[in-house]
Design an enzyme around this catalytic site. Sequence first.
Site, PDB file in Angstrom:
ATOM      1  N   LYS A  22       0.839  -1.209   0.000  1.00 16.25           N
ATOM      2  CA  LYS A  22       0.000   0.000   0.000  1.00 16.25           C
ATOM      3  C   LYS A  22       0.869   1.254   0.000  1.00 16.25           C
ATOM      4  O   LYS A  22       0.656   2.178  -0.789  1.00 16.25           O
ATOM      5  CB  LYS A  22      -0.890   0.003   1.239  1.00 16.25           C
ATOM      6  CG  LYS A  22      -1.556   1.345   1.543  1.00 16.25           C
ATOM      7  CD  LYS A  22      -2.454   1.299   2.746  1.00 16.25           C
ATOM      8  CE  LYS A  22      -1.735   1.452   4.045  1.00 16.25           C
ATOM      9  NZ  LYS A  22      -1.430   2.844   4.429  1.00 16.25           N
ATOM     10  N   ASN A  23       1.907   1.274   0.850  1.00 17.92           N
ATOM     11  CA  ASN A  23       2.685   2.499   1.031  1.00 17.92           C
ATOM     12  C   ASN A  23       3.721   2.745  -0.055  1.00 17.92           C
ATOM     13  O   ASN A  23       4.449   3.736   0.003  1.00 17.92           O
ATOM     14  CB  ASN A  23       3.305   2.522   2.431  1.00 17.92           C
ATOM     15  CG  ASN A  23       2.226   2.648   3.506  1.00 17.92           C
ATOM     16  OD1 ASN A  23       1.075   2.968   3.190  1.00 17.92           O
ATOM     17  ND2 ASN A  23       2.574   2.358   4.738  1.00 17.92           N
ATOM     18  N   ARG A  93      -4.811  10.518   4.400  1.00 19.31           N
ATOM     19  CA  ARG A  93      -3.786  11.545   4.557  1.00 19.31           C
ATOM     20  C   ARG A  93      -2.756  11.507   3.443  1.00 19.31           C
ATOM     21  O   ARG A  93      -2.145  12.509   3.110  1.00 19.31           O
ATOM     22  CB  ARG A  93      -3.016  11.371   5.872  1.00 19.31           C
ATOM     23  CG  ARG A  93      -3.787  10.845   7.033  1.00 19.31           C
ATOM     24  CD  ARG A  93      -2.890  10.646   8.204  1.00 19.31           C
ATOM     25  NE  ARG A  93      -1.891  11.678   8.258  1.00 19.31           N
ATOM     26  CZ  ARG A  93      -2.131  12.925   8.623  1.00 19.31           C
ATOM     27  NH1 ARG A  93      -3.348  13.280   8.922  1.00 19.31           N
ATOM     28  NH2 ARG A  93      -1.174  13.821   8.651  1.00 19.31           N
ATOM     29  N   CYS A 117      -5.412  12.746  13.131  1.00 15.94           N
ATOM     30  CA  CYS A 117      -5.447  11.303  12.870  1.00 15.94           C
ATOM     31  C   CYS A 117      -5.428  10.608  14.232  1.00 15.94           C
ATOM     32  O   CYS A 117      -4.889  11.149  15.199  1.00 15.94           O
ATOM     33  CB  CYS A 117      -4.227  10.934  12.024  1.00 15.94           C
ATOM     34  SG  CYS A 117      -3.920   9.180  11.963  1.00 15.94           S
ATOM     35  N   ASP A 307       4.617   0.299  12.178  1.00 20.47           N
ATOM     36  CA  ASP A 307       3.400  -0.328  11.642  1.00 20.47           C
ATOM     37  C   ASP A 307       3.247  -1.783  12.079  1.00 20.47           C
ATOM     38  O   ASP A 307       2.229  -2.402  11.775  1.00 20.47           O
ATOM     39  CB  ASP A 307       3.400  -0.262  10.112  1.00 20.47           C
ATOM     40  CG  ASP A 307       3.230   1.163   9.638  1.00 20.47           C
ATOM     41  OD1 ASP A 307       3.455   1.419   8.433  1.00 20.47           O
ATOM     42  OD2 ASP A 307       2.907   2.033  10.469  1.00 20.47           O
ATOM     43  N   VAL A 329       7.773   6.578  17.264  1.00 18.01           N
ATOM     44  CA  VAL A 329       7.511   7.334  16.031  1.00 18.01           C
ATOM     45  C   VAL A 329       6.269   8.211  16.157  1.00 18.01           C
ATOM     46  O   VAL A 329       6.291   9.392  15.834  1.00 18.01           O
ATOM     47  CB  VAL A 329       7.395   6.379  14.822  1.00 18.01           C
ATOM     48  CG1 VAL A 329       7.046   7.157  13.560  1.00 18.01           C
ATOM     49  CG2 VAL A 329       8.690   5.595  14.625  1.00 18.01           C
ATOM     50  N   ARG A 399      -8.599  -0.517   4.603  1.00 18.17           N
ATOM     51  CA  ARG A 399      -7.706   0.463   3.966  1.00 18.17           C
ATOM     52  C   ARG A 399      -6.349  -0.166   3.661  1.00 18.17           C
ATOM     53  O   ARG A 399      -5.637   0.293   2.784  1.00 18.17           O
ATOM     54  CB  ARG A 399      -7.488   1.655   4.900  1.00 18.17           C
ATOM     55  CG  ARG A 399      -8.737   2.453   5.173  1.00 18.17           C
ATOM     56  CD  ARG A 399      -8.411   3.695   5.948  1.00 18.17           C
ATOM     57  NE  ARG A 399      -7.277   4.373   5.322  1.00 18.17           N
ATOM     58  CZ  ARG A 399      -6.623   5.372   5.904  1.00 18.17           C
ATOM     59  NH1 ARG A 399      -6.967   5.785   7.102  1.00 18.17           N
ATOM     60  NH2 ARG A 399      -5.615   5.956   5.298  1.00 18.17           N
TER      61      ARG A 399
HETATM   62  C1  EPZ Z   1       4.102   6.783   6.584  1.00 19.11           C
HETATM   63  O1  EPZ Z   1       3.306   7.765   7.208  1.00 19.11           O
HETATM   64  C2  EPZ Z   1       3.191   5.588   6.418  1.00 19.11           C
HETATM   65  N1  EPZ Z   1       2.067   5.951   5.558  1.00 19.11           N
HETATM   66  C3  EPZ Z   1       2.683   5.141   7.793  1.00 19.11           C
HETATM   67  O2  EPZ Z   1       1.914   3.971   7.596  1.00 19.11           O
HETATM   68  C4  EPZ Z   1       3.891   4.803   8.675  1.00 19.11           C
HETATM   69  O3  EPZ Z   1       3.425   4.476   9.969  1.00 19.11           O
HETATM   70  C5  EPZ Z   1       4.820   6.016   8.751  1.00 19.11           C
HETATM   71  O4  EPZ Z   1       5.199   6.419   7.421  1.00 19.11           O
HETATM   72  C6  EPZ Z   1       6.087   5.719   9.536  1.00 19.11           C
HETATM   73  O5  EPZ Z   1       6.762   4.640   8.961  1.00 19.11           O
HETATM   74  C7  EPZ Z   1       2.272   6.001   4.202  1.00 19.11           C
HETATM   75  O6  EPZ Z   1       3.365   5.787   3.707  1.00 19.11           O
HETATM   76  C8  EPZ Z   1       1.056   6.330   3.385  1.00 19.11           C
HETATM   77  P1  EPZ Z   1       6.057  10.132   8.745  1.00 19.11           P
HETATM   78  P2  EPZ Z   1       3.871   9.276   7.243  1.00 19.11           P
HETATM   79  O7  EPZ Z   1       5.923  11.387   7.963  1.00 19.11           O
HETATM   80  O8  EPZ Z   1       4.763   9.510   6.109  1.00 19.11           O
HETATM   81  C9  EPZ Z   1       6.229  13.452  12.094  1.00 19.11           C
HETATM   82  C10 EPZ Z   1       0.134   2.540   7.893  1.00 19.11           C
HETATM   83  O9  EPZ Z   1      -0.276   1.982   8.912  1.00 19.11           O
HETATM   84  N2  EPZ Z   1       6.158  14.422  10.992  1.00 19.11           N
HETATM   85  O10 EPZ Z   1       7.235   9.250   8.495  1.00 19.11           O
HETATM   86  O11 EPZ Z   1       2.705  10.180   7.450  1.00 19.11           O
HETATM   87  C11 EPZ Z   1       4.973  12.631  12.236  1.00 19.11           C
HETATM   88  O12 EPZ Z   1       4.018  13.314  13.033  1.00 19.11           O
HETATM   89  C12 EPZ Z   1       0.538   3.981   7.967  1.00 19.11           C
HETATM   90  O13 EPZ Z   1       0.283   1.999   6.758  1.00 19.11           O
HETATM   91  C13 EPZ Z   1       6.184  15.780  11.276  1.00 19.11           C
HETATM   92  O14 EPZ Z   1       6.270  16.193  12.438  1.00 19.11           O
HETATM   93  O15 EPZ Z   1       4.747   9.259   8.558  1.00 19.11           O
HETATM   94  C14 EPZ Z   1       5.454  11.358  12.897  1.00 19.11           C
HETATM   95  O16 EPZ Z   1       5.516  11.552  14.297  1.00 19.11           O
HETATM   96  C15 EPZ Z   1       0.270   4.594   9.335  1.00 19.11           C
HETATM   97  N3  EPZ Z   1       6.114  16.671  10.247  1.00 19.11           N
HETATM   98  C16 EPZ Z   1       6.869  11.183  12.325  1.00 19.11           C
HETATM   99  O17 EPZ Z   1       7.245  12.468  11.792  1.00 19.11           O
HETATM  100  C17 EPZ Z   1       6.025  16.271   8.935  1.00 19.11           C
HETATM  101  O18 EPZ Z   1       5.979  17.147   8.038  1.00 19.11           O
HETATM  102  C18 EPZ Z   1       6.952  10.167  11.208  1.00 19.11           C
HETATM  103  O19 EPZ Z   1       5.953  10.502  10.288  1.00 19.11           O
HETATM  104  C19 EPZ Z   1       6.002  14.888   8.672  1.00 19.11           C
HETATM  105  C20 EPZ Z   1       6.076  13.987   9.706  1.00 19.11           C
END
Ligand code: EPZ
Length: 420
Positions: A22-23, A93, A117, A307, A329, A399
Amino acid sequence: MDKLIITGGVPLNGEIRISGAKNAALPILAATLLTGDKVVIGNIPHLHDITTTMELLGRMGVELMVDERMRIEVNAGSIREMFAPYELVKTMRASILVLGPLLARHGRAEVSLPGGCAIGSRPVNLHLQGLAAMGAELRVENGYVHAAAPGRLKGARLNMDMVTVTGTKNLMMAATLAEGRTVIHNAAREPEVSDLANCLISMGACIEGAGTDTIIVEGVKELHGTDYSILPDRIETGTYLVAAAITGGRVKLKSTRPELLGAVLAKLTEAGAEVTQGEDWVMLDTGGRRIKAVDVHTSPYPGFPTDMQAQFTAMNCVSRGTAAITENVFENRFMHVLELRRLGADVRLEGNTAITTGVPRLTGAPVMATDLRASASLVLAGLVAEGETHVERIYHIDRGYETIEEKLSQLGAQIRRVPS
Ligand code: EPZ
């Protein structure tokens, strides 16, 4: 809204095929916006998030069709509006991933900010900071990002404050058509980032270092079409391995890539399961033994994936001994703990750590899914709980898990979907 009814107590046995990731599929669908040529994508999982992304692209005027081999053909040459509405973005998102490609190829975009979220605030400030550093003019108003890039985006040196997976994907896509070189420091190293980079390279992009913490992109004038197949889903793979471990069974997973799951396989081996693997398959056998609870600390790839945290929390609840699972995370990714307690689990939270003490058995009860991976952990617990477990609000699970009840039934689980 549907629910899943699971009658626990059956050790899972057999073999199933793993779907595409998916990702990786979500950013690669967004990457089709970077060219006016036809892009054909294979091994796409049939998930609600994929449907949402196709609807989002379709509303922009992008042509999409599914061919006889269930591959998706996308042609963004017909795009007519650069707009991602709140009604779609609020359900997924990852819609923010269209921002970079739209700015890079069309110089403008209006994309709804993703709302809050269940698992955390999940801001996109790092996406916006990176695009601004590349010359984009960004204004956030009424819940939308209004973005413009007069002329072309400019290559830049981007130092990411935090490792962000979609942030790295968004900025890497934007950089492919920017003028000059972009260097992304502290980039996410997830395999899905590398898969997106490989797809972009097959479209004519110049990218080096994907999979490391420093990605270098030399901008090109345009990208062309491609025919690309998505890598297997490592989190789906890990989830079904935990299903085998938690039920004391023996399961073989095909069409996957075990080398993407090093940290997870190491923990399953530490728990006492026997894990064997080949190039495109992995098997877990508990030998009928009850496994041992294991300590886990989540971190960005190649660390233990966040995840997989909920799934291991459920597993620890019925394993031997006491263990601690620390979520590093996301700030609120333990919603499943309250629901696991309803099934009789001995689990308590201390800050961002879940402390579990294995109990001899869980007992079935109605529980509610709150987010994608929490839903998976409740299904896993239901597989081993005595009696019936009703998992409500399983649109969350749809999803991210393709035909979950069919795949689990193939492994012998007693599970059915009913309208609730
Ligand atoms: C991706 O989410 C995945 N989703 C998530 O999978 C996964 O849990 C996550 O990466 C971590 O591996 C997709 O790829 C669609 P991040 P993402 O940006 O990119 C903070 C699932 O279950 N952050 O790596 O949104 C954020 O709040 C989903 O399949 C900021 O502060 O995660 C988090 O604490 C859930 N500012 C940390 O970084 C930003 O601009 C990591 O978030 C971006 C992120």
